[in-house]
Scaffold this active site. Structure first.
Site, PDB file in Angstrom:
ATOM      1  N   GLY A 190      41.981  50.267 -21.596  1.00  0.00           N
ATOM      2  CA  GLY A 190      42.946  51.089 -22.333  1.00  0.00           C
ATOM      3  C   GLY A 190      44.305  50.409 -22.313  1.00  0.00           C
ATOM      4  N   TYR A 205      23.799  49.141 -19.747  1.00  0.00           N
ATOM      5  CA  TYR A 205      24.754  50.102 -20.325  1.00  0.00           C
ATOM      6  C   TYR A 205      24.003  51.347 -20.787  1.00  0.00           C
ATOM      7  CZ  TYR A 205      28.432  51.894 -23.429  1.00  0.00           C
ATOM      8  OH  TYR A 205      29.374  52.679 -24.052  1.00  0.00           O
ATOM      9  N   ASP A 261      43.830  57.245 -16.828  1.00  0.00           N
ATOM     10  CA  ASP A 261      43.322  55.950 -17.306  1.00  0.00           C
ATOM     11  C   ASP A 261      43.760  54.866 -16.322  1.00  0.00           C
ATOM     12  OD1 ASP A 261      42.569  55.022 -20.565  1.00  0.00           O
ATOM     13  OD2 ASP A 261      42.887  53.521 -19.003  1.00  0.00           O
ATOM     14  N   LYS A 318      24.454  55.097 -19.172  1.00  0.00           N
ATOM     15  CA  LYS A 318      24.876  56.242 -19.980  1.00  0.00           C
ATOM     16  C   LYS A 318      23.778  57.308 -20.009  1.00  0.00           C
ATOM     17  CE  LYS A 318      28.495  56.374 -21.833  1.00  0.00           C
ATOM     18  NZ  LYS A 318      29.823  56.781 -21.277  1.00  0.00           N
ATOM     19  N   LEU A 329      35.889  60.409 -21.293  1.00  0.00           N
ATOM     20  CA  LEU A 329      35.673  59.220 -22.134  1.00  0.00           C
ATOM     21  C   LEU A 329      35.767  57.921 -21.334  1.00  0.00           C
ATOM     22  CD1 LEU A 329      36.616  61.466 -24.275  1.00  0.00           C
ATOM     23  CD2 LEU A 329      37.304  59.545 -25.676  1.00  0.00           C
ATOM     24  N   GLY A 389      42.599  54.680 -24.050  1.00  0.00           N
ATOM     25  CA  GLY A 389      41.716  53.795 -24.816  1.00  0.00           C
ATOM     26  C   GLY A 389      41.787  54.093 -26.303  1.00  0.00           C
ATOM     27  N   PHE A 390      40.995  53.366 -27.038  1.00  0.00           N
ATOM     28  CA  PHE A 390      41.005  53.498 -28.498  1.00  0.00           C
ATOM     29  C   PHE A 390      40.652  54.932 -28.931  1.00  0.00           C
ATOM     30  CE2 PHE A 390      37.611  53.091 -31.883  1.00  0.00           C
ATOM     31  CZ  PHE A 390      38.472  53.313 -32.958  1.00  0.00           C
ATOM     32  N   ILE A 391      39.516  55.438 -28.502  1.00  0.00           N
ATOM     33  CA  ILE A 391      39.096  56.775 -28.957  1.00  0.00           C
ATOM     34  C   ILE A 391      39.921  57.857 -28.244  1.00  0.00           C
ATOM     35  CG2 ILE A 391      37.165  58.419 -29.111  1.00  0.00           C
ATOM     36  CD1 ILE A 391      35.280  55.989 -29.336  1.00  0.00           C
ATOM     37  N   THR A 403      31.579  52.097 -12.724  1.00  0.00           N
ATOM     38  CA  THR A 403      32.415  53.004 -13.523  1.00  0.00           C
ATOM     39  C   THR A 403      31.552  54.018 -14.255  1.00  0.00           C
ATOM     40  OG1 THR A 403      33.921  51.172 -13.892  1.00  0.00           O
ATOM     41  CG2 THR A 403      34.187  53.078 -15.329  1.00  0.00           C
TER      42      THR A 403
END
Ligand code: UDP
Length: 322
Positions: free
Chosen positions: A36, A149, A31, A153, A76, A10-12, A95
């Protein structure tokens, strides 16, 4: 050290993989490529210190195997982006809750320290000037999908914290505020790449609501430095720590700034929230981090400006259009 990065394509995660490999560590990326992209990690294919495993954090046997083969875990992998959560709430919940539980369970089984990435969504509608880690969460109805969300989290945070408190597993929680930079794509909502993409193409920039809502945008390179510093520090075990930039800007001013910086001919179009997301959607008016704790524990402070972000994201998008 050998690290597992769940969500490492993914991005981060991919920027984190770059940084760990650059300092000589080994990295396994797990992943499922749902959001991603394989492109993000392509530069490491063939590197003997790098391994890519295609699969989901919901696959307990696979997670067991990869966690067992590393010294430490960065977790992540998550369903991220308001668009995705609103469009696919059940998948996102699975997820973010079940997947995180699997990863934490396996970290505990193998005794591997783990850093979990949480989010500023945790704070919900709290519009404080400076959101500190102990601050209250203010959420709307659980029937409004957006808040699921934040709930998911928060459960992940409680799990991570309790594995530390009750079972002694070294866990760390990092709450990421809006993070931006090269490789981030706008498909899942993220406002900065969306605005820059539209500005570069001369297409209308869509501001949701009246644009008075504000955000603070952190540059990915600052955030990666913070993540590694927190993982490296023995003092941060059992802590939740904010990472983000403190410069606050309204979304309308962001649109204007991007138009100006890129000398774009795009016009600004206002889109009601009901149309942008779903009927009854509630946005967060404001979200400003207090990053004193990151400074105190690991001497971390953001160094990059919003202008740096705009320059780097636009250069990245231009290179991909070509
Ligand atoms: N936003 C917008 N236009 C877009 C995408 C997002 O005006 O095309 C707004 C969105 O409603 C929110 C802010 O920009 O107020 C930040 O949105 P993003 O999805 O990037 O992050 P988050 O809502 O999680 O802070």
């Amino acid at each position: 050290m050998r690290y597992l990065i769940t969500g490492g394509a993914g991005f981060i995660g991919s920027h984190l993989a770059d940084a760990l490999l650059a300092r000589g560590d080994e990295v396994i990326v797990l992943d499922d490529l749902s959001t991603g992209r394989h492109d993000n990690i392509l530069t490491h294919s063939g590197n003997p210190k790098f391994e890519f495993v295609l699969g989901s954090i919901l696959n307990a046997d696979l997670v067991d195997d990869v966690v067992g083969r590393v010294d430490e875990v960065f977790h992540l992998a998550a369903a991220v982006g308001v668009n995705l959560i609103v469009e696919r709430p059940l998948e996102s919940l699975a997820t973010n809750i079940r997947g995180s539980e699997v990863v934490l369970e396996k970290a505990h089984k193998h005794g591997r320290p783990i850093l979990v990435t949480s989010t500023s969504e945790i704070y919900g509608k709290n519009t404080s000037d400076s959101l500190g880690e102990e601050d209250d969460r203010i959420l709307g109805s659980p029937l409004k999908t957006r808040w699921s969300y934040s709930e998911a989290k928060a459960i992940e945070e409680v799990l991570a914290y309790t594995y530390w408190k009750n079972k002694g597993l070294p866990t760390r929680i990092v709450r990421l505020f809006n993070t931006v930079g090269p490789r981030q794509v706008g498909h899942y909502g993220m406002v900065v790449p969306r605005f820059i993409d539209s500005a570069l193409k001369g297409q209308p920039i869509t501001v949701y609501g009246d644009g008075t809502q504000t955000r603070c945008f952190g540059h990915i390179s600052d955030i990666v430095v913070g993540l590694i510093a927190i993982a490296d520090s023995p003092k941060t075990i059992g802590q939740a720590i904010n990472l983000g930039n403190t410069f606050e800007i309204s979304i309308l001013d962001l649109a204007k700034l991007i138009i100006k910086e890129l000398e774009s001919k795009s016009e600004i179009v206002f889109v009601p929230y009901d149309q942008a997301y779903e009927a009854g959607f509630e946005d967060m008016e404001r979200r400003v981090p207090n990053v004193d704790k990151a400074k105190k524990f690991v001497q971390w402070e953001p160094t990059k400006t919003l202008k740096n972000i705009i320059d780097d994201v636009s250069a990245d998008l231009i290179s991909r259009i070509k």
